[in-house]
Design a protein around this motif. Structure first.
Motif, mmCIF file in Angstrom:
data_model
loop_
_atom_site.group_PDB
_atom_site.id
_atom_site.type_symbol
_atom_site.label_atom_id
_atom_site.label_comp_id
_atom_site.label_asym_id
_atom_site.label_seq_id
_atom_site.Cartn_x
_atom_site.Cartn_y
_atom_site.Cartn_z
ATOM 1 N N SER A 1 1.027 -1.115 -0.020
ATOM 2 C CA SER A 1 0.029 -0.031 -0.024
ATOM 3 C C SER A 1 0.971 1.050 -0.086
ATOM 4 N N ILE A 2 0.490 2.180 -0.850
ATOM 5 C CA ILE A 2 1.382 3.451 -0.728
ATOM 6 C C ILE A 2 0.922 4.400 0.270
ATOM 7 N N THR A 3 -0.260 4.107 0.793
ATOM 8 C CA THR A 3 -0.599 4.966 1.741
ATOM 9 C C THR A 3 -0.017 4.634 3.227
ATOM 10 N N THR A 4 0.151 3.247 3.462
ATOM 11 C CA THR A 4 0.700 2.729 4.693
ATOM 12 C C THR A 4 2.087 2.389 4.677
ATOM 13 N N LYS A 5 2.453 2.560 3.505
ATOM 14 C CA LYS A 5 4.013 1.872 2.988
ATOM 15 C C LYS A 5 4.048 0.454 3.293
ATOM 16 N N THR A 6 2.890 -0.311 3.614
ATOM 17 C CA THR A 6 3.025 -1.694 3.766
ATOM 18 C C THR A 6 3.775 -2.376 2.472
ATOM 19 N N GLY A 7 4.432 -3.360 2.857
ATOM 20 C CA GLY A 7 5.419 -4.145 1.737
ATOM 21 C C GLY A 7 6.837 -3.563 1.464
ATOM 22 N N ARG A 8 6.722 -2.232 1.683
ATOM 23 C CA ARG A 8 7.868 -1.593 1.125
ATOM 24 C C ARG A 8 9.373 -2.105 1.509
ATOM 25 N N SER A 9 9.348 -2.318 2.890
ATOM 26 C CA SER A 9 10.607 -2.756 3.374
ATOM 27 C C SER A 9 10.729 -4.373 3.100
#
Ligand code: GDP
Length: 227
Positions: free
Chosen positions: A177-185
């Protein structure tokens, strides 16, 4: 992985125009509007990086971004727009097919799927194609903030089940999700691991555009992160 630098390198209309490079490439692809540009900007923390791919005339090009000077993020044109005469033809352009099939330093394909949708035939055909060509790939389910975590888990599971009917591939799965930054790391950690595993793998072999064998070990672990 910390992103120290992220720069647009070049756009290529076909495989022959792709830059000669020994850097490992991680390619992002999905249907139009799946959230690919947003995800690329989130990963690199550069709000405008993927903008270039949205410019008129650029949407059908393969766009290369050099990250941290040691890997390349490749933004592939979306699939699903091509009018095809025969049903069994995959709906992406020749440049994408050639790139995916023949790019020697392609390390992994990130297949983006909208987490809110029931399994789409086009996405299933695409991952089937990846599997049938033994390409290392992972699944990225986007926009998970737009629904409950349980709904995302359900659609991801249904996609995996549908996929299992046509391919033996059991790709690793990310929820983003770009709003919660989920998955980025998780995605950056995955790329970091892949870079560490393949260290020096391509250094002695200049980039070739011929078919190569890839180990494909990225697809080995069914694992879900984020979400
Ligand atoms: P692309 O065509 O695949 O590059 O898709 P874009 O990145 O342009 O995204 C399409 C639309 O979805 C835009 O309005 C984005 O703001 C929105 N979007 C993309 N990712 C997310 C996400 O994770 N959460 C939410 N809420 N919206 C998103």
């Amino acid at each position: 992985m910390k992103i120290k630098s992220a720069q647009f390198a070049v756009s290529a209309p076909d495989l022959a125009s792709c830059p000669r490079s020994v850097l490992p490439e991680f390619a992002f692809i999905g249907r139009s509007n799946v959230g690919k540009s947003s995800l690329i900007n989130l990963l690199t923390e550069k709000p405008d990086l993927a903008k270039v791919s949205d410019l008129p005339g650029k949407t059908r090009l393969i766009n290369f971004f050099t990250i941290n000077g040691n890997w390349t993020l490749v933004d592939l044109p979306g699939y699903g727009y091509a009018k095809v005469a025969r049903e069994d033809r995959l709906e992406f352009n020749t440049a994408v097919r050639d790139y995916l099939g023949q790019r020697a330093n392609l390390r992994c394909v990130f297949a983006l799927i909208d987490s809110r949708l029931e399994p789409q035939a086009m996405d299933l055909r695409f991952v089937h194609w990846l599997g049938s060509h033994s390409l290392p790939f992972v699944l990225v389910f986007t926009k998970v903030d737009k629904q409950s975590a349980q709904s995302s888990r359900n659609t991801m599971e249904r996609f995996r089940q549908a996929m299992a009917q046509s391919t033996d591939a059991r790709p690793r799965t990310f929820a983003t999700s770009i709003t919660t930054k989920t998955g980025r790391s998780e995605i950056l950690g995955f790329i970091e691991q892949s870079l560490a595993k393949g260290k020096n793998k391509f250094v002695l072999a200049p980039m070739m555009n011929g078919p190569v064998r890839r180990t494909g070990d990225e697809t080995a672990t069914p694992e879900e992160t984020g979400g």
